[in-house]
Design an enzyme around this catalytic site. Sequence first.
Site, short mmCIF file in Angstrom:
data_model
loop_
_atom_site.label_atom_id
_atom_site.label_comp_id
_atom_site.label_asym_id
_atom_site.label_seq_id
_atom_site.Cartn_x
_atom_site.Cartn_y
_atom_site.Cartn_z
N LYS A 227 0.84 -1.20 0.00
CA LYS A 227 0.00 0.00 0.00
C LYS A 227 0.87 1.25 0.00
O LYS A 227 0.60 2.21 -0.73
CB LYS A 227 -0.87 -0.03 1.26
CG LYS A 227 -2.04 0.90 1.22
CD LYS A 227 -2.92 0.64 2.41
CE LYS A 227 -4.15 1.48 2.35
NZ LYS A 227 -4.92 1.37 3.60
N GLU B 290 -13.31 11.66 14.16
CA GLU B 290 -13.61 12.09 12.78
C GLU B 290 -15.07 11.83 12.46
O GLU B 290 -15.69 10.94 13.02
CB GLU B 290 -12.68 11.36 11.80
CG GLU B 290 -12.70 9.82 11.90
CD GLU B 290 -13.85 9.18 11.17
OE1 GLU B 290 -14.44 9.84 10.30
OE2 GLU B 290 -14.17 8.03 11.50
N LEU C 236 -32.56 11.10 5.34
CA LEU C 236 -33.99 10.73 5.35
C LEU C 236 -34.33 9.85 4.15
O LEU C 236 -35.50 9.68 3.83
CB LEU C 236 -34.85 12.00 5.34
CG LEU C 236 -34.88 12.85 6.61
CD1 LEU C 236 -35.89 13.99 6.48
CD2 LEU C 236 -35.24 12.01 7.84
N GLY D 82 -25.55 0.14 6.33
CA GLY D 82 -24.41 -0.75 6.54
C GLY D 82 -23.11 0.03 6.51
O GLY D 82 -23.07 1.21 6.84
N CYS E 190 -18.82 1.44 9.59
CA CYS E 190 -18.92 2.26 10.81
C CYS E 190 -20.24 2.08 11.57
O CYS E 190 -20.24 1.68 12.74
CB CYS E 190 -18.75 3.72 10.46
SG CYS E 190 -17.22 4.03 9.58
N LYS F 29 -22.87 1.65 -0.18
CA LYS F 29 -23.52 2.86 -0.71
C LYS F 29 -22.75 3.23 -1.96
O LYS F 29 -21.70 2.63 -2.26
CB LYS F 29 -23.50 4.01 0.30
CG LYS F 29 -22.10 4.48 0.67
CD LYS F 29 -22.16 5.71 1.56
CE LYS F 29 -20.78 6.16 1.97
NZ LYS F 29 -20.76 7.35 2.79
C1 UGA Z 1 -20.66 7.20 8.73
C2 UGA Z 1 -21.02 8.59 9.23
O1 UGA Z 1 -21.96 9.20 8.34
C3 UGA Z 1 -19.77 9.48 9.30
O2 UGA Z 1 -20.12 10.75 9.86
C4 UGA Z 1 -18.75 8.80 10.20
O3 UGA Z 1 -17.55 9.56 10.28
C5 UGA Z 1 -18.42 7.44 9.62
O4 UGA Z 1 -19.62 6.65 9.56
C6 UGA Z 1 -17.43 6.79 10.57
O5 UGA Z 1 -17.77 6.51 11.71
O6 UGA Z 1 -16.24 6.71 10.22
P1 UGA Z 1 -20.18 6.12 6.32
O7 UGA Z 1 -20.00 4.82 7.02
O8 UGA Z 1 -19.19 6.51 5.28
O9 UGA Z 1 -20.19 7.33 7.38
O10 UGA Z 1 -21.59 6.05 5.64
P2 UGA Z 1 -22.94 6.93 5.64
O11 UGA Z 1 -22.92 7.90 4.54
O12 UGA Z 1 -23.24 7.42 7.00
O13 UGA Z 1 -23.99 5.79 5.26
C7 UGA Z 1 -24.22 4.69 6.16
C8 UGA Z 1 -25.32 3.80 5.63
O14 UGA Z 1 -26.57 4.49 5.67
C9 UGA Z 1 -25.14 3.38 4.18
O15 UGA Z 1 -25.49 2.03 4.04
C10 UGA Z 1 -26.07 4.29 3.40
O16 UGA Z 1 -26.52 3.76 2.19
C11 UGA Z 1 -27.21 4.43 4.41
N1 UGA Z 1 -28.02 5.65 4.21
C12 UGA Z 1 -27.47 6.88 4.39
C13 UGA Z 1 -29.35 5.53 3.84
O17 UGA Z 1 -29.89 4.41 3.68
N2 UGA Z 1 -30.10 6.66 3.69
C14 UGA Z 1 -29.59 7.91 3.87
O18 UGA Z 1 -30.34 8.91 3.73
C15 UGA Z 1 -28.24 8.03 4.23
#
Ligand code: UGA
Length: 426
Positions: free
Chosen positions: A36, A147, A246, A253, A256, A317
């Site tokens: 890496k 973060e 929303l 999933g 995190c 996602k």
């Molecule tokens: C999440 C948090 O949003 C970040 O703020 C945090 O820093 C990060 O975890 C972490 O702890 O490191 P992330 O795991 O990248 O970020 O993903 P998200 O964008 O939060 O999405 C999480 C899940 O929720 C995904 O499966 C996504 O598809 C779903 N989701 C999100 C929905 O189904 N609907 C929405 O409106 C938003």
Amino acid sequence: MTKIAVIGTGYVGLTTGTCFAHMGHEVVCADIDEDKIAILSSGKVPFVEDGLDRLVKECLESGKLRFVVGAKNAVADCEVAFLCVPTPQCANGSADLSFIEAATREIAALLPPGAIVVNKSTVPVGSTRVVEATLERPDVTVISNPEFLREGSAVGDFLGPDRIVIGSENQAAASKVSSLYLGISAPIVVTDPASAETIKYAANAFLATKLSFVNAIAAICEGVGADVSDVMRGLGYDNRIGPEFLRPGPGWGGSCLPKDTRAMVRIAKDAGYDFKLLRGVIEINEDQFDRVVDKLEAAVGGSLQGRNVAIWGLTFKAGTDDLRDSPSLTIASGLVGRGAVIRAYDPTVAADWDGGPSEIEIVDDPLVVCNGADVLAVLTEWDEFRSVSPRAVGERMENRAVVDARNCLDRALWQRHEFDYRGIGR
Ligand code: UGA
């Protein structure tokens, strides 16, 4: 300008190091993975993260960013060392601190006098103290600076955060770490380490709660004949609720939210509190995966045995190639469990990928994957799916049925092409 060491080059560490270098600091990023480091040193980023490769190249060229193998080779003359190593989940739901402890032990004797160690990894409340105890360096201050970066928009989130949280009882060290972010306009919350660590878990737990709530309302919408998109628009305009997070989906999933919600339930239990609300949030999410499998079963007429399901989207996602705790994979396993035959397409997953349930065949084209399918399942909201012609899809399928678990397709258009369209909550 501050000399910064970053230990761990996952999307958090690499984004943190690169963005600090972009802001003018002198940064050394370390990882234990030699391959890496070689890739990064050549200016490439070995995972999908929008805008990061361009920034890495820019900072390598300016000389502000360097990559080295091994934490001990990064800290020799640093003023601040960021710990950005993974904290996977133990069997009992708690976070595994072994990477943090190993990195801490490795750098303990090498940190210059008066250095600051910053914990950016998501760690159980009390871990700042654990790092302090492991270091055995009274001259070194340990700070929590969680973060809030989302995969896929990590660079934008770093450079334009909603807030910066710093947990330390040492005011001088807290000011030093705050000053690293100079130029970024965001409120800075300075608090004690336990509160900073709790903020991180509470944020992810709250986001998960919002999402399970939305998915539950979507299920009710289906029962009462309401449209969840309009319901969420109506909710989102309320400033106390807000429009973000929303969107209903196949369940939440990623690397995190699932891990951190389970850890929070565990932290609560250890603190003497049964977090029933969050347990319910997790349970609703697990039900959501089954609900999508049920929808697909209904779409093929009641039994998935021997039926062909085409899947669009495997990552958790859009905007990432991360498959960790991806709802798509759980749903695929559920389909296989009910006898379905699965072929899947994802723009970031190569046809020779063998990491998922062995029964999934990966196809490298969104149309070819639909050949002979009885139903199409849209499980990740990749933009390119919106522009695939439903006519071309329909001509290849055995049966024109689509379950759009992201509500991302143009429902009216697909219906015009005689598709039995099923979304979530509409
Ligand atoms: C999440 C948090 O949003 C970040 O703020 C945090 O820093 C990060 O975890 C972490 O702890 O490191 P992330 O795991 O990248 O970020 O993903 P998200 O964008 O939060 O999405 C999480 C899940 O929720 C995904 O499966 C996504 O598809 C779903 N989701 C999100 C929905 O189904 N609907 C929405 O409106 C938003």
